[in-house]
Design an enzyme around this catalytic site. Structure first.
Site, mmCIF file in Angstrom:
data_model
loop_
_atom_site.group_PDB
_atom_site.id
_atom_site.type_symbol
_atom_site.label_atom_id
_atom_site.label_comp_id
_atom_site.label_asym_id
_atom_site.label_seq_id
_atom_site.Cartn_x
_atom_site.Cartn_y
_atom_site.Cartn_z
ATOM 1 N N ARG A 1 1.256 8.585 5.290
ATOM 2 C CA ARG A 1 0.307 7.927 6.194
ATOM 3 C C ARG A 1 -1.094 8.500 6.046
ATOM 4 O O ARG A 1 -2.090 7.766 6.119
ATOM 5 C CB ARG A 1 0.770 8.053 7.644
ATOM 6 C CG ARG A 1 1.836 7.039 8.027
ATOM 7 C CD ARG A 1 2.161 7.162 9.503
ATOM 8 N NE ARG A 1 3.204 6.233 9.903
ATOM 9 C CZ ARG A 1 3.023 5.215 10.740
ATOM 10 N NH1 ARG A 1 1.830 4.976 11.236
ATOM 11 N NH2 ARG A 1 4.026 4.428 11.072
ATOM 12 N N HIS B 1 -2.466 7.150 2.842
ATOM 13 C CA HIS B 1 -2.736 5.729 3.037
ATOM 14 C C HIS B 1 -4.013 5.519 3.843
ATOM 15 O O HIS B 1 -4.843 4.661 3.519
ATOM 16 C CB HIS B 1 -1.550 5.080 3.759
ATOM 17 C CG HIS B 1 -1.710 3.616 4.008
ATOM 18 N ND1 HIS B 1 -2.282 3.124 5.154
ATOM 19 C CD2 HIS B 1 -1.372 2.533 3.268
ATOM 20 C CE1 HIS B 1 -2.287 1.805 5.118
ATOM 21 N NE2 HIS B 1 -1.741 1.422 3.985
ATOM 22 N N SER C 1 0.825 -1.210 0.000
ATOM 23 C CA SER C 1 0.000 0.000 0.000
ATOM 24 C C SER C 1 0.855 1.255 0.000
ATOM 25 O O SER C 1 0.581 2.213 -0.731
ATOM 26 C CB SER C 1 -0.926 0.006 1.222
ATOM 27 O OG SER C 1 -1.867 -1.035 1.157
#
Length: 205
Positions: free
Chosen positions: A42, A45, A17
């Site tokens: 992050r 994501h 990912s």
């Protein structure tokens, strides 16, 4: 543990990912340092939304100030318990005062939201550390007000409230303040962005 993955399969998924995220935003993170890049990755994501790479803005002193506070095990204060629950692996205390009886009294007395009252309560009780707001623009405004009165010792603010009423304005006000901060431009934001930001910082202590 990487990105919350606790098994080999989970680790592989998380790593894949992140590779995809990096490929999608590589042209948007040029000039950021490794700490800042990890935060943005992050956030993207956690939301599956590459547009956040364009929406995230950090003051130049945000990462250094936040990391110093975390390394000193200073408190983290969140606007709601959902944000608190998402912050993991921190050796210091993560607090949320939104349900405190005294906060309810302050809100009624001053005719303000409980989120704003929780910041007043924090000030009254000598809070020192990082504040994390994913949902309450009134808390952002109150934190800035008390900081500028030298009544609140904030080391950094994660200010990413979501919504169409006052959220954008509170974030713009925060970004233009002297408080080390990270914001998202416009109405987008919320708990996932707040949590992703703090967990990124914790992972880099």
């Amino acid at each position: 543990m990487f990105m919350g993955a606790s098994t080999k399969e989970g680790q592989l998924i998380a790593e894949k990912s992140r590779e995809i995220v990096r490929s999608l935003i590589k042209d948007k993170i040029i000039g950021l340092n490794p700490y800042e890049i990890d935060i943005v990755e992050r956030i993207v994501h956690s939301t599956a939304d590459p547009d956040y790479a364009d929406l995230v803005k950090m003051s130049s002193d945000f990462v250094d100030s936040a990391l110093k506070s975390l390394k000193n095990n200073e408190d983290i204060l969140t606007d709601i318990n959902m944000v608190k629950s998402g912050i993991t692996q921190y050796s210091g205390e993560v607090k949320c005062f939104i349900k405190e009886e005294e906060v309810k009294k302050i809100a009624k007395r001053d005719e303000i939201t409980r989120a704003a009252a929780s910041i007043q309560y924090a000030s009254d009780n000598g809070f020192e550390g990082i504040m994390v707001f994913g949902n309450a623009p009134t808390a952002v405004f109150k934190a800035i007000e008390l900081y500028e009165k030298a009544e609140l010792n904030i080391k950094a603010i994660v200010g990413v409230p979501v919504g169409f009423v006052a959220a954008s304005e509170s974030k713009e006000r925060l970004y233009n303040s002297n408080i080390p901060n990270i914001i998202t431009i416009g109405p987008k934001g919320g708990t996932p962005i707040a949590v992703a930001t703090v967990n990124s910082l914790i992972s880099q202590i």
